[in-house]
Motif scaffolding. Structure first.
Motif, PDB file in Angstrom:
ATOM      1  N   UNK B 164       0.828  -1.197   0.000  1.00 56.10           N
ATOM      2  CA  UNK B 164       0.000   0.000   0.000  1.00 56.10           C
ATOM      3  C   UNK B 164       0.871   1.260   0.000  1.00 56.10           C
ATOM      4  N   UNK B 165       1.977   1.164   0.749  1.00 55.48           N
ATOM      5  CA  UNK B 165       2.884   2.319   0.782  1.00 55.48           C
ATOM      6  C   UNK B 165       3.471   2.579  -0.606  1.00 55.48           C
ATOM      7  N   UNK B 166       3.754   1.485  -1.288  1.00 53.68           N
ATOM      8  CA  UNK B 166       4.319   1.597  -2.637  1.00 53.68           C
ATOM      9  C   UNK B 166       3.324   2.289  -3.588  1.00 53.68           C
ATOM     10  N   UNK B 167       2.030   2.036  -3.369  1.00 56.42           N
ATOM     11  CA  UNK B 167       1.006   2.619  -4.243  1.00 56.42           C
ATOM     12  C   UNK B 167       0.878   4.130  -4.089  1.00 56.42           C
ATOM     13  N   UNK B 168       1.401   4.645  -2.994  1.00 61.54           N
ATOM     14  CA  UNK B 168       1.280   6.092  -2.765  1.00 61.54           C
ATOM     15  C   UNK B 168       1.973   6.889  -3.857  1.00 61.54           C
ATOM     16  N   UNK B 169       3.055   6.320  -4.381  1.00 62.44           N
ATOM     17  CA  UNK B 169       3.753   7.025  -5.462  1.00 62.44           C
ATOM     18  C   UNK B 169       3.377   6.407  -6.810  1.00 62.44           C
ATOM     19  N   UNK B 170       2.177   6.737  -7.273  1.00 60.49           N
ATOM     20  CA  UNK B 170       1.697   6.090  -8.496  1.00 60.49           C
ATOM     21  C   UNK B 170       2.453   6.590  -9.729  1.00 60.49           C
ATOM     22  N   UNK B 171       3.067   7.755  -9.607  1.00 58.06           N
ATOM     23  CA  UNK B 171       3.850   8.269 -10.739  1.00 58.06           C
ATOM     24  C   UNK B 171       5.089   7.385 -10.938  1.00 58.06           C
ATOM     25  N   UNK B 172       5.743   7.079  -9.827  1.00 52.16           N
ATOM     26  CA  UNK B 172       6.921   6.214  -9.889  1.00 52.16           C
ATOM     27  C   UNK B 172       6.548   4.837 -10.441  1.00 52.16           C
ATOM     28  N   UNK B 266      -2.176   7.650 -16.267  1.00 52.05           N
ATOM     29  CA  UNK B 266      -2.377   8.727 -17.233  1.00 52.05           C
ATOM     30  C   UNK B 266      -3.846   9.114 -17.371  1.00 52.05           C
ATOM     31  N   UNK B 267      -4.740   8.147 -17.236  1.00 52.16           N
ATOM     32  CA  UNK B 267      -6.160   8.438 -17.434  1.00 52.16           C
ATOM     33  C   UNK B 267      -6.855   8.955 -16.172  1.00 52.16           C
ATOM     34  N   UNK B 268      -6.474   8.406 -15.011  1.00 46.98           N
ATOM     35  CA  UNK B 268      -7.190   8.759 -13.776  1.00 46.98           C
ATOM     36  C   UNK B 268      -6.276   9.317 -12.680  1.00 46.98           C
ATOM     37  N   UNK B 269      -4.997   9.391 -12.979  1.00 44.21           N
ATOM     38  CA  UNK B 269      -4.080   9.968 -11.997  1.00 44.21           C
ATOM     39  C   UNK B 269      -3.665   9.034 -10.876  1.00 44.21           C
ATOM     40  N   UNK B 270      -4.116   7.773 -10.943  1.00 52.42           N
ATOM     41  CA  UNK B 270      -3.671   6.807  -9.919  1.00 52.42           C
ATOM     42  C   UNK B 270      -3.685   5.378 -10.464  1.00 52.42           C
ATOM     43  N   UNK B 271      -2.987   4.506  -9.754  1.00 54.61           N
ATOM     44  CA  UNK B 271      -2.942   3.096 -10.145  1.00 54.61           C
ATOM     45  C   UNK B 271      -4.301   2.457  -9.899  1.00 54.61           C
ATOM     46  N   UNK B 272      -4.662   1.498 -10.757  1.00 58.02           N
ATOM     47  CA  UNK B 272      -5.911   0.785 -10.513  1.00 58.02           C
ATOM     48  C   UNK B 272      -5.610  -0.451  -9.663  1.00 58.02           C
ATOM     49  N   UNK B 273      -5.251  -0.161  -8.424  1.00 60.63           N
ATOM     50  CA  UNK B 273      -4.910  -1.212  -7.472  1.00 60.63           C
ATOM     51  C   UNK B 273      -5.105  -0.615  -6.092  1.00 60.63           C
ATOM     52  N   UNK B 274      -5.697  -1.411  -5.167  1.00 62.50           N
ATOM     53  CA  UNK B 274      -5.902  -0.901  -3.817  1.00 62.50           C
ATOM     54  C   UNK B 274      -5.184  -1.770  -2.773  1.00 62.50           C
ATOM     55  N   UNK B 275      -4.272  -2.594  -3.256  1.00 63.83           N
ATOM     56  CA  UNK B 275      -3.467  -3.457  -2.372  1.00 63.83           C
ATOM     57  C   UNK B 275      -4.323  -4.365  -1.494  1.00 63.83           C
TER      58      UNK B 275
END
Lengths: 243, 307
Positions: B164-172, B266-275
Motif C-alpha cells: 500500500x505504501x508503494x502505491x502512494x507514489x503512483x507516478x513512480x 495517465x487516465x485517472x491519476x492513480x494506479x488501478x490497485x488498492x493493495x
C-alpha cells in the motif's frame, strides 16, 4: 430450408445423447427448426444421407465403426463431435495398453488375434468441424452451439478456463488448498460442476486455447507425485500430457 | 452524536433491512463487490425480431451490499470514477444507482474511502456508523443503534502494508512499469502464469469485458451479452480478422500491469490497485504480484541512479 440432421453413436455410454434429450422442451423448439432424419436412439424411422449436419457421439473401436465414420464424413456438410469420447477419446481411451495385452494372453491364450482398435478422438480419422466437449456435455453449451449454427455463425469455443465459472460458483480453489486440479488449463462452459461437487477437474472440456500445460504440471509437482499427476491427465488429456 | 451498534446486533439489523432491500453479504465471497454492478455475465439488451423493438432488463428493487473492507470501499469509489469517465456506463449505473454500500471495517479509519455507511470498530463489542450519504442515513434505525455523545473509542491501527505504501507514489509505479517492458521478469512470468484469469476476476478494479451476441433457439429474439474478460486469456487482444496484438502470455501479462499502473495513471491519476491482496491470495501458480511490482520498482530505481 430446414437442415437435415443425423445423430450417430459409436462406442460410449450414450450419456451425451441422454443430455440432448434432457433439454426437454428446448428439444421440441429445436426439432421445429431442424429435420432429424436419422437418430438410432431417438426414433424408428431413419433415412440414409446426405445430411447437412451429422452429430457423432462416442469413439470408433472396430473397423466397421471407422468405415462408417469415414462414410458419414463424405455424406455430411458439417460434422460435429458430441461429448468427450468423440472429442478426446474419452473413457475408452483411458485403457492401459500394456495391461490389455497381458490380459488378452491370460484370458484368450497366446493364439488370440485382437480385433479392437485403440480409442481415439474422431479427429484422428476425419476432419471434424466442431467439438462439443464434456463428460457428459453441458446442456447450456449444447443449446448455445445450436443457436450459433442455426443463426449461420461458426460456433466459437469458450476462450476462458474452468476457473472463471469456478470463481463465480464461489468454490474454494483446490490448487490453493493443496489439491490437484486441471481447471486452469481446461476450457470453460461446464459451470465447474465437478469442483462444485467436491471433485477435481479432470479436463473433460478439453484444453483451453493456448493452455500452459507445462506451467500447471510444475505447480502440480509441488502438490503431489508424478504418478498421480499422470493419473489426472490420463482421464481425458493424456494426449496433452505426452507432448 | 455517534450511532453505535453492538456487534451481536449487526446480523439482526441486516435481517431487518431485508424487508426493504435485497441484502447481499459479501463476507467470504471469492469475487469482489464489483460483481453486483458489473456482473460476470450480463444480458444488456434484447431485440425482438417480430416487433423490431429493443428492450433492456430493468432493475427495480433496491439492493444493499454489506461487508466491504477498507480496500474494497476504496475500490468501489475508484470503480465509480472509471465507470463515469470519460463515458458513463449505462448498465453499471443502472444497478449502482439502485444500490447501497455498507462497509464493515475492523481497523480505525483515518479517511472514509467510500460507501453509504461504514461500520467502524470502536471496541471489541461495538461499531460506530459513519454515515456518508442520505441514503445511508435512512437505514440507521434507533432500534439497532444507540445514540451516544462520547462513546469510548479504542484505536485499532491498520496493519502495515508495504504494498500500500508503494502505491502512494503512483507516478513512480507508472514510470517503472513502463520502463520494465524488456525486463527479464516478464519472461519468467510468461512461463509461470497459467493464464486462468483468476487475478483479474478477483480484482475489485479490473473491469474489462467482451461482447457476445446470441440468437434465441426459437429464432424470435437476439440479445447482446457482455461478460468479464481477462487480459491473460488469448482471445482478449484478438480482433476481427484474427490478428492478435498480444500473442503470448508474457505480452498479455505485461499488458495487465501496463493497464493498471501506466494507463490508469495517465487516465485517472492513480494506479488501478488498492493493495487488497486478492490476486496474490488466489493465484494458483503462486505468483506474488506485490513482489513482482517491488522487483520492478527496485530495478527501476537502480537504473535511475546508474544514469
Amino acid at each position: 430450408m430446414v437442415p437435415k440432421v443425423a445423430i450417430y453413436d459409436f462406442t460410449d455410454c450414450e450419456g451425451c445423447e441422454v443430455k440432448l434429450v434432457s433439454i426437454r422442451e428446448k428439444l421440441l423448439i429445436l426439432e421445429k427448426r431442424i429435420d432429424i432424419v436419422n437418430w438410432r436412439l431417438g426414433q424408428e424411422d431413419n433415412k440414409p444421407g446426405p445430411f447437412d449436419l451429422t452429430i457423432i457421439e462416442g469413439t470408433p473401436i472396430t473397423q466397421h465403426e471407422v468405415d462408417l465414420l469415414k462414410k458419414l464424413r463424405q455424406d455430411s456438410k458439417v460434422l460435429i463431435a458430441l461429448g468427450a469420447c468423440a472429442t478426446l477419446g474419452g473413457i475408452p481411451a483411458i485403457l492401459d495398453k500394456k495391461e490389455r495385452a497381458k490380459w488378452y494372453k491370460k484370458i484368450y491364450g497366446e493364439e488370440y488375434k485382437p480385433r479392437g482398435i485403440d480409442a481415439l478422438p474422431l479427429s484422428a480419422y476425419v476432419k471434424v468441424d466442431f467439438l462439443i466437449h464434456g463428460c457428459p456435455i453441458d446442456e447450456n453449451e449444447l443449446i448455445r452451439i445450436f443457436q450459433e449454427l442455426l443463426a449461420g455463425k461458426t460456433p466459437a469455443y469458450r476462450g476462458y478456463s474452468v476457473c472463471f465459472e469456478c470463481k463465480q460458483a464461489n468454490n474454494p480453489c483446490r490448487i490453493i488448498n493443496g489439491q490437484p486440479c486441471l481447471g486452469p488449463i481446461t476450457q470453460g462452459g461446464c459451470g465447474s460442476i465437478c469442483i462444485k461437487g467436491g471433485s477435481p477437474c479432470y479436463g473433460c472440456f478439453g484444453l483451453r486455447q493456448e493452455a500452459n500445460v507445462k506451467g500447471l504440471v510444475e505447480v502440480l509437482q509441488g502438490l503431489t507425485d508424478k504418478k498421480e499427476i499422470e493419473r489426472y491427465f490420463t482421464m481425458f488429456l493424456s494426449r496433452a500430457f505426452d507432448k | 452524536m455517534e450511532f453505535v451498534i453492538e456487534k451481536k446486533k449487526i446480523d439482526k439489523w441486516l435481517d431487518d433491512l431485508k424487508k426493504d432491500f435485497k441484502v447481499i453479504d459479501i463476507r467470504g465471497k471469492a469475487l469482489p463487490a464489483k460483481q453486483y454492478f458489473l456482473p460476470p455475465k450480463q444480458k444488456t439488451f434484447v431485440f425482438n425480431k417480430k416487433t423490431k423493438k429493443l428492450s433492456c432488463p430493468e432493475y427495480k428493487k433496491e439492493f444493499l451490499v454489506f461487508g466491504l473492507g477498507l480496500a474494497d470501499l476504496e475500490a468501489m469509489t475508484q470503480l465509480d470514477e472509471i465507470m463515469e469517465k470519460p463515458y458513463s456506463d449505462f448498465f453499471y449505473w443502472q444497478k449502482r444507482n439502485k444500490s447501497l454500500i455498507i462497509g464493515l471495517v475492523d481497523e480505525s479509519i483515518e479517511v472514509a474511502p467510500g460507501g453509504d455507511v461504514i461500520l467502524e470498530k470502536i471496541t471489541d463489542q461495538q461499531y460506530r456508523a459513519l454515515i456518508l450519504t442520505d441514503k445511508g442515513k435512512a437505514i440507521i434505525k434507533d432500534e439497532f443503534f444507540d445514540k451516544k455523545d462520547k462513546p469510548s473509542i479504542k484505536n485499532y491501527p491498520q496493519p502495515d502494508n508495504p504494498f500500500k505504501r508503494m502505491l502512494l507514489d503512483s507516478e513512480l509505479l507508472a514510470e517503472a512499469v513502463k520502463w520494465s517492458l524488456n525486463h527479464k521478469i516478464w519472461d519468467k512470468l510468461g512461463e509461470q502464469c497459467l493464464g486462468c484469469g483468476i487475478c483479474t476476476y478477483v480484482c475489485p478494479l479490473c473491469h474489462c469485458f467482451s461482447i457476445e451476441d446470441q440468437v434465441s433457439l426459437d429464432n424470435k429474439e437476439c440479445s447482446r451479452c457482455r461478460q468479464w474478460d481477462a487480459c491473460t486469456l488469448p482471445e482478449f487482444s484478438k480482433v476481427a480478422g484474427g490478428h492478435n496484438f498480444h500473442k503470448t502470455i508474457k505480452q498479455r501479462y505485461y499488458n495487465w500491469f501496463y493497464h493498471k499502473f501506466v494507463r490508469a495513471y495517465h487516465e485517472y491519476g492513480k494506479s488501478q490497485c488498492v493493495a487488497c491482496g486478492r490476486c496474490r491470495e488466489n493465484c494458483p501458480a503462486g505468483i506474488k504480484i506485490s513482489e513482482v511490482l517491488k522487483e520492478i520498482v527496485d530495478d527501476y530505481k537502480k537504473h535511475l541512479s546508474a544514469i
